[in-house]
Design a protein around this motif. Structure first.
Motif, PDB file in Angstrom:
ATOM      1  N   LYS A  44      14.547  56.130  48.807  1.00  0.00           N
ATOM      2  CA  LYS A  44      15.989  56.377  48.936  1.00  0.00           C
ATOM      3  C   LYS A  44      16.798  55.182  48.442  1.00  0.00           C
ATOM      4  N   GLN A  45      16.327  53.968  48.705  1.00  0.00           N
ATOM      5  CA  GLN A  45      17.023  52.770  48.219  1.00  0.00           C
ATOM      6  C   GLN A  45      17.003  52.728  46.689  1.00  0.00           C
ATOM      7  N   VAL A  46      15.862  53.044  46.113  1.00  0.00           N
ATOM      8  CA  VAL A  46      15.744  53.049  44.652  1.00  0.00           C
ATOM      9  C   VAL A  46      16.634  54.144  44.057  1.00  0.00           C
ATOM     10  N   GLU A  47      16.666  55.322  44.690  1.00  0.00           N
ATOM     11  CA  GLU A  47      17.532  56.402  44.212  1.00  0.00           C
ATOM     12  C   GLU A  47      19.001  56.001  44.271  1.00  0.00           C
ATOM     13  N   ALA A  48      19.394  55.326  45.371  1.00  0.00           N
ATOM     14  CA  ALA A  48      20.785  54.884  45.499  1.00  0.00           C
ATOM     15  C   ALA A  48      21.119  53.867  44.417  1.00  0.00           C
ATOM     16  N   ARG A  49      20.202  52.934  44.173  1.00  0.00           N
ATOM     17  CA  ARG A  49      20.428  51.918  43.130  1.00  0.00           C
ATOM     18  C   ARG A  49      20.495  52.574  41.750  1.00  0.00           C
ATOM     19  N   ASN A 102      23.540  54.438  37.076  1.00  0.00           N
ATOM     20  CA  ASN A 102      23.983  55.551  36.225  1.00  0.00           C
ATOM     21  C   ASN A 102      25.499  55.637  36.193  1.00  0.00           C
ATOM     22  N   TRP A 103      26.120  55.449  37.347  1.00  0.00           N
ATOM     23  CA  TRP A 103      27.583  55.501  37.408  1.00  0.00           C
ATOM     24  C   TRP A 103      28.187  54.418  36.524  1.00  0.00           C
ATOM     25  N   HIS A 104      27.648  53.183  36.637  1.00  0.00           N
ATOM     26  CA  HIS A 104      28.159  52.080  35.811  1.00  0.00           C
ATOM     27  C   HIS A 104      27.894  52.347  34.322  1.00  0.00           C
ATOM     28  N   LEU A 105      26.734  52.907  34.030  1.00  0.00           N
ATOM     29  CA  LEU A 105      26.414  53.210  32.639  1.00  0.00           C
ATOM     30  C   LEU A 105      27.366  54.262  32.079  1.00  0.00           C
ATOM     31  N   GLU A 106      27.681  55.279  32.863  1.00  0.00           N
ATOM     32  CA  GLU A 106      28.630  56.298  32.415  1.00  0.00           C
ATOM     33  C   GLU A 106      30.002  55.693  32.164  1.00  0.00           C
ATOM     34  N   ARG A 107      30.453  54.790  33.029  1.00  0.00           N
ATOM     35  CA  ARG A 107      31.748  54.124  32.822  1.00  0.00           C
ATOM     36  C   ARG A 107      31.714  53.307  31.528  1.00  0.00           C
ATOM     37  N   LYS A 108      30.618  52.581  31.304  1.00  0.00           N
ATOM     38  CA  LYS A 108      30.489  51.756  30.100  1.00  0.00           C
ATOM     39  C   LYS A 108      30.502  52.634  28.844  1.00  0.00           C
ATOM     40  N   ILE A 109      29.810  53.765  28.902  1.00  0.00           N
ATOM     41  CA  ILE A 109      29.780  54.681  27.759  1.00  0.00           C
ATOM     42  C   ILE A 109      31.176  55.221  27.490  1.00  0.00           C
TER      43      ILE A 109
END
Length: 136
Positions: free
Chosen positions: A53-58, A63-70
């Motif tokens: 669950k910790q790895v999934e949250a990270r 992914n969220w940061h990557l989407e913002r960067k894209i």
């Protein structure tokens, strides 16, 4: 539900351990039936999936940061494309204005040469009404 369907059921839940930290558990309930279809026992298996669950949250955060960067990079590329299109239009307009100016200068240059010829003709005393009529 697992009793009605005679199948296993699995679910995830969170709990707090003795140190006060949240832990995640995956629990699987499997009913065991006897030959007459009566419930004999239920096997319960619990697995600690806290690390998962910790790895999934990270991963979700990354992914969220990557989407913002894209999105930012796509926006930058769109702005660059718009700037290039505008520069291309300005270059084409400059070329068109240059061509128009050339078209204007050409007849003016011819008129200038005629005036110089008239002046030279006057200086050398060769001015005649026929010559003036021809040049006009």
């Amino acid at each position: 539900m697992c009793l009605k369907l005679h199948s296993s059921v699995a679910y995830e839940s969170s709990d707090i351990d003795r140190n006060g930290k949240i832990i995640w558990l995956q629990t699987t309930l499997t009913p065991i039936f006897d030959s007459q279809g009566g419930l004999k026992k239920i096997v319960i298996i619990e697995s600690d999936i806290t690390r998962l669950k910790q790895v999934e949250a990270r991963l979700s955060e990354l992914n969220w940061h990557l989407e913002r960067k894209i999105e930012e990079e796509v926006q930058k590329n769109r702005q660059k494309d718009l700037l290039l299109a505008q520069q291309s239009r300005l270059a084409a307009m400059g070329e068109m204005i240059s061509n128009i100016a050339h078209q204007w200068r050409q007849p003016l240059n011819a008129i200038g040469i005629i005036v110089q010829n008239i002046e030279d003709t006057y200086v050398y005393g060769e001015m005649t009404p026929e010559y003036i009529g021809k040049k006009v």
